[in-house]
Each structure stands twice: as structure tokens, then as C-alpha cells.
Design a protein around this motif. Sequence first.
Motif, short mmCIF file in Angstrom:
data_model
loop_
_atom_site.label_atom_id
_atom_site.label_comp_id
_atom_site.label_asym_id
_atom_site.label_seq_id
_atom_site.Cartn_x
_atom_site.Cartn_y
_atom_site.Cartn_z
N GLU A 1 0.89 -1.03 0.06
CA GLU A 1 -0.03 -0.08 0.05
C GLU A 1 0.87 1.30 -0.09
OE1 GLU A 1 -2.55 -0.52 3.30
OE2 GLU A 1 -3.95 -1.80 2.10
N TRP A 2 2.06 1.23 0.80
CA TRP A 2 2.96 2.32 0.75
C TRP A 2 3.50 2.73 -0.71
CZ3 TRP A 2 8.07 2.16 4.24
CH2 TRP A 2 8.55 3.41 4.32
N MET A 3 3.79 1.54 -1.38
CA MET A 3 4.71 1.78 -2.75
C MET A 3 3.79 1.68 -3.91
SD MET A 3 7.89 2.07 -1.94
CE MET A 3 7.50 2.99 -0.24
N LYS A 4 2.41 1.49 -3.67
CA LYS A 4 1.43 1.41 -4.74
C LYS A 4 1.37 2.63 -5.74
CE LYS A 4 -3.17 -0.03 -5.87
NZ LYS A 4 -3.64 1.16 -6.80
N PRO A 5 1.56 4.03 -5.21
CA PRO A 5 1.72 5.20 -6.04
C PRO A 5 2.55 4.88 -6.97
CG PRO A 5 1.20 5.69 -3.74
CD PRO A 5 1.61 4.37 -3.73
N ILE A 6 3.91 4.58 -6.73
CA ILE A 6 4.71 4.42 -7.71
C ILE A 6 4.64 3.41 -8.66
CG2 ILE A 6 7.44 3.97 -7.76
CD1 ILE A 6 7.89 4.87 -4.95
N TYR A 7 3.98 2.21 -8.43
CA TYR A 7 3.73 1.21 -9.19
C TYR A 7 2.76 1.66 -10.47
CZ TYR A 7 6.55 -2.18 -6.74
OH TYR A 7 7.67 -2.84 -6.13
N ASP A 8 1.72 2.38 -9.72
CA ASP A 8 0.68 2.86 -10.57
C ASP A 8 1.12 3.74 -11.69
OD1 ASP A 8 -1.04 1.30 -9.15
OD2 ASP A 8 -1.82 3.03 -7.92
N LEU A 9 2.26 4.85 -11.27
CA LEU A 9 2.62 5.72 -12.08
C LEU A 9 3.35 4.87 -13.16
CD1 LEU A 9 3.54 8.48 -9.79
CD2 LEU A 9 2.01 8.74 -11.72
N LEU A 10 4.14 3.79 -12.93
CA LEU A 10 4.94 3.25 -13.67
C LEU A 10 3.99 2.03 -14.79
CD1 LEU A 10 7.59 2.43 -11.60
CD2 LEU A 10 7.82 3.97 -13.39
N GLY A 11 2.68 1.83 -14.57
CA GLY A 11 1.81 1.08 -14.93
C GLY A 11 2.07 -0.45 -14.79
N ILE A 12 2.61 -0.66 -13.43
CA ILE A 12 2.82 -2.20 -13.12
C ILE A 12 1.77 -2.34 -12.19
CG2 ILE A 12 4.42 -3.33 -11.63
CD1 ILE A 12 6.74 -1.82 -12.83
N SER A 13 1.14 -3.69 -12.44
CA SER A 13 -0.01 -4.01 -11.44
C SER A 13 0.70 -4.66 -10.22
CB SER A 13 -0.80 -5.07 -12.18
OG SER A 13 -0.01 -6.22 -12.51
N THR A 14 0.10 -4.51 -8.88
CA THR A 14 0.54 -4.99 -7.78
C THR A 14 -0.89 -5.69 -6.97
OG1 THR A 14 0.30 -3.06 -6.63
CG2 THR A 14 2.36 -3.19 -7.74
N ALA A 15 -0.26 -6.51 -5.69
CA ALA A 15 -1.26 -7.02 -5.16
C ALA A 15 -0.33 -7.37 -3.65
CB ALA A 15 -1.85 -8.26 -5.59
N TYR A 16 -1.18 -7.65 -2.73
CA TYR A 16 -0.59 -8.28 -1.59
C TYR A 16 -1.67 -9.36 -1.04
CZ TYR A 16 -4.22 -6.04 1.43
OH TYR A 16 -5.29 -5.45 2.02
#
Length: 771
Positions: free
Chosen positions: A110-125
Amino acid sequence: MNKDFEFVSEIKSLAKEKNIDTLLEEAKDGGNTEAVFAAVCLAAEQGLGQSPFEEQVIAARALTDGKIVEMPTGEGKTLAAVFAAAWHKLRGRRVHILTFNDYLAKRDREWMKPIYDLLGISTAYVTEKTAFEERKAAYKSDVLYISARECCFDYLRDFAVQTVEETVGQGFEAAIVDEADSLLIDEARIPLVVASDVTVKHDPELAQAMKLTADFGEEDYDISLENESVYLTDSGAAKAEELFGLDNLYDEENSPLLSRVNDCLKARFLLREDRDYINRDGKILLIDKFTGRTAENRHYPGTLQTAVELKHGLEVSTRGVVMGSIALQFFVRQYSFLSAMTGTAEASKDEFYQLYDLSLEKVPPHLPSKRTDHETEIYFDTDSKWKAVAEAVCAAHEKGQPVLVGTGSIEDSELLHDMLKEKGIDASVLNAKNDTMEAQIISEAGAPHAVTISTNMAGRGVDIRLGGADESRRDEAANAGGLLVIATYMPESSRMVRQLIGRSGRQGDPGESRSFVALDEPIMDKYKLRSLVPAKHWPEPTESPIEDKVLLREVERIQRISEGDSFDARERLLKYSMIGEKHRGQVFEARRRFLDGSSPSVWCQCERYEEALERFGEEKLEKLERKTAVAAVNSFWSEYLEYTDYIRQGIHLTAVGGKSPAEEYNIAAEEYYLGMEEELRLYMEERLDDLLEQGEKYTVEQPQNIRTYLLEDNGDELNKQPFLVNFLSEESEAELLLEQQSKAPSVLDAPANDIEEKPKKGLFGKLFGKK
């Protein structure tokens, strides 16, 4: 360092000249590392308002080189991992970031999600409580944050499912392991287990054994802290033989009963409520000794779980059967690309390289530490130690200094809480009983006057901001001395204390640490401190700190002995676990092929196959075969695990014949495995006959109540000395005995007519991937 400087300068230049989209276009296929890193820098600035430090960029590059990175606590490993994760994604790999616990998996994503979103990288936990459909979807994301144990448990649970649709779709493309010294060294040897239930009727022998042990005195049993086991003495064995009407409890036919008695002894005299488990709402919940949290859906093996339930008068549960197991060190080695990071790797760098092919790269802190670390204070007994701890907390609290106290158990944390309450201090308690409040408690642990008592839950990866969650009172807390961390016990690994102390003095903040230990702590008894200290240096009872340098040196030596013992245990386990890992890999792969239908048909080689094909049709028969084969592999593998566990219990006796227990174990395991393959083929033939006889009434038994847990496994079976070897204390006599016995055959060498007939060697090698 010049190359590092040039690398960072290039990234900064790119970040100034170009935008994220342009950089990502240049970084396609991951070939341009500088462009990838520059894009992450821009995303961090835009998404989090943070400009990565040079040290974080240098650490990230080491991760992309497949190294283990050592960064001091609080230097930003979480952000460094994002650089490496983005680099993997652009090279077409899915990445698992393996964290120490569920809390960190959720927090970091949740902390790093804004970075991944700007890079177009999907994330989950994923956490222990994540539902299946959500869990399955999470494994399809580019970057998955998940605790190492939970990821391993998903792998094991996939071995227990009955259809492809029930698997989570786990892959092993790339992994970044956080807190690697704990996960890959301290916990590396601990088997993670998936088990299911078999219906068990009331066990009168277990109930009788539990009743028997209720009347035991200290003369009836011995406790081995080193082996974490409880044994009957002659007196206790005599009582058991009288109760059950036996001539000799230790006869082979009485082994199941002896196992029940031992489980009852362990449940009653070794396992302690609020330290090893808690009794919540009529259920026994195990406490993970590494995280301090309750372990949902995990149970003690065999009848031990039932014995603990009987101890508390609870309704007896069904008996568990182990379906599969794997240790973390073997699990992570399945990844094609592995890297890791931690704050304390230097002491284990050789082991990291030998076990995982990970070389160490140390990254210096961004700002020098201002924390003051005091020498360990030693007290004669636990009561004196706790009084001193309480006084230290009161003194710090009075001047406004925030305090974090690390304890070794729930029992200790609540004891200290009550002591402080009597002194007018209302401390926050963080332990397995209220771990859902962790984020709220930790967020304010750095505020002035705050006192937080924690088990080792707060020791790994937890971010405590000086001055409170919003740092609004930072100057007040800093002027009072910064965060004071107090360690109140000596764990078996010194890294646990160093990680706890690392909560203080982050990124140049002021801070302080103190450590308190007592001479009667369990670790001192376990490694016999009294025998190491010369009699003239052993102190008289006192409540004051003991300052004898000789005693201090020997206490520190206990820590080193403990860590050496853990290393020896890992080494012992490797001697026999490699053969099991080879077999496990082949069996798990064979089952996967049965599950997805890619394995050659077994039934088509049977005499009655054409009859079955005509009666049921190709599609239905294929489904029935897959279902039958999957269940059969599970059943046979469970029997393999039970057999190898059984032979481990007595394998040390082969030393009497001058043989190597580890080698004898490997021979026995391999022979059983080869026979198991042929037995499986014959079993499948029998099941085809059953299908033709039973028709629509044909059923395949399914595992029930699938669950996971951890086992404490130190390989003591390989370290034991047989009674005869111990009995002959004179070296010459022992050597004579071994010489006389060296020609004695092993049971594995005996003629076939002298022992039970073994299954023929496997004629069906292709089933388990053998060439």
C-alpha cells in the motif's frame, strides 16, 4: 564507489531530462537499467513526494545483480526493492517480494502502490486471511507482496487440491527476500507443512495417558530444553506400564502408545499457554515464535494437538495427517532469479553464498547513526531483571523519552505491563493477543512519553517515526533522547536483538538502547552457563547489576554457542534432507501433470482398460483416472513422509555398526521411494478394477480440513549417540566396540529372507520424472 557514483549521476541526469513515459519506452525489455531506475525515481517523487537516496539506488542495482544487500535499519530497503521489481517486470518476469510477516506485506504494497501505478505495473498483496479468489488473482499481478511463509504455504496447498482450478497459479520467476537473515538463515531449516484430517474416534489410550501424567511428579520425567522434548524416567515408565498392564513400554509393539505418552508429557510439562499457544474461544492457537503472532489454521502434529486440547478440557479434534512439507531454504531456491536484503547479513555472508549463491554487498547509511548503545546489564535472577527494566522505563518516561520494550513472550509482556501500571504508567502492549491493533500502536510508539511493550512482532521492518505518526512532536522526543529501545531477554539469535535495537536512531535520529538479561533465563540453562563460569566468579544473590567481566564474557559466549548450535542443526538437516527434496520435487511435478492431464495414462496400460473405456467413455474415464491418481499420489507421499520420519527416530543406532546415520537414512529413503513407484502402479490397477465393479458408486477419498503449520526440526536424530557408545566412556573401549561392529551388516544389507520383503525397484520411473 566511483562506478556507483557514475551510475547514480547517469540516473539523475536522465530523470531531469525525460519523463516517465519516455524512460519506460527506452527501458523496454529491461535492457536499459539506467532508464528503468530513472523512471522509478520520477515516480517516487511524484507519487510519494520522496527523492530516493543514492544509497537506495546502489542497493537496488545490487538486487538486480542477484546479491544480498545489507543496509542499516531505516535506510529505505522498501523503496530499493521497487527499483528491482520494476526492472524484473520490464524483463518479462513476475516478482514476489517475500516479507517477514503479513503486516509488512500489506503495509509495503500500500505504501509503494503510487509508484507502481505511475509506472503501469500491477501490484497486489496476500495475507493469511486473503480469500481464495482474491489470492488467485493476486498471483497474476506483476508484483506480489506476500510473507515468505504464506507463499510457501500456497505452494503446499496446491499439492492438496483436486483440480487445476483450485490452484493459485504460483510461478517461480523472480523473488526479492526481505529480512533475509531471519528467513533464509534462522528459519531456513524449519519445515512448513500442509496437513489434512482423518476422522478419529475417541482415543482412550490418549485420554488415559493424559490422566496418567496429571499425577506425575518431577521424578517421573526429564525435560530436555536443548531438544525441546520431555522423556519418561524409569519411575514414570513404571507407572505407565502399571496403568496399561504392560511388561515393557519400550517394546516395538507399544510404540504408538509410547508416542501418545510422550505427546501428553510435552503438552503438560513443556508447552506453555501464552508462550507457545493461546486458548481463545475454546480453540488452541499456536504462537509463531519468530513473529509473536498467532498462526491461524496451524496445529501441532499427530496427537500432540489433541493432548494440548485435553490439557484444557476442550473437545478433541480430528487427527492430522501430513500431506507435504518443505523448508524455506528449498522453497526459495526454486526461483529462477533470487536476491535478498536485510539489516544484518555480515555475520552469515558465507552461509548465504554457500546455500543460495548470494554474494554480499554492504551499503553505508545515508546519515551516520547518533544512537547510544549501552553494554548489556546482567542480573542474578529474573525478578531482579524485571525490577531494573521497570525502573529504566520509569526514568525515561519521566523525562518524556519514548520507550519500546522487546519481550520474549506474551507472558513477559503482560507481566511488565502490570508492573508499570502499578507505577502509574499505562503502556501499550503489542502481542499475539491483539496483533490487529499493530498499526495503531506502532504509529504512536515514537511520541514523547509513549511506552510500548512488544514481543518480537515489532522487531522486523516496523517503522517508528520519532514524534508520533505525523512527527508533529519530533523535536520534543529528540530533545528527550530519542527512542529508547530496551531488550529484556537473550534470544537464540543475536540478530533478533540487533533488529529490535535498529528501531531506534533511524536516518540520523538520536536514540538509545539498553539490554537486560538474567542468569536464570532458559538459554542460560540450555547451554549450561554455570559450568562455563569459574566458581569464584559465580555471584551471590543480589538485585544490583553484576559487573564481573569474566561473567559478562561467558554470557556473551552463550549467545555465540547458541548461534553455532543453530548452524550445526542446519548442517545436520542438510545431510538427509537433500534426498527428500529430490523425491519431493519429482512427486510434486508428477502430481501436477496428473492434475492438468499432461501425464501419460496409467490405466491405458492395464488389462481391463478397453473394458472401462467402452463402459464409461474416454472423457469420463480420463477425469476419473486423474482424480484417482492425484489422490493416490497424496496418499503414497504421506506414507513416505511417515516412513522417513519413523526411520529418523532410530537412525542413530546405525552408529553402533560403525555406519553413518545420514548415509543409512539416504539409502533407506531411496529404496522406499523406488518401491513406492511400483506400488503406485499396482494400486492404480486395483482402483480400475474397483471402478468396473462399483460403477457409479465408485468414490475417491478427499482430504478434509486442509491446514498448514510449522514444525521445529533440528535433526537431533543425526546427532544422538547410541546408548552402547555412550556407555563405554573409555575411548579405547569405544574404539574396540566400533571395530568389532564395523563388519556387522546393516538391516539394509540383510538377505531378503531375513527381513520383510521390500517392493521391487520402480518400473514406472517416468511417473516421477526419472530418466
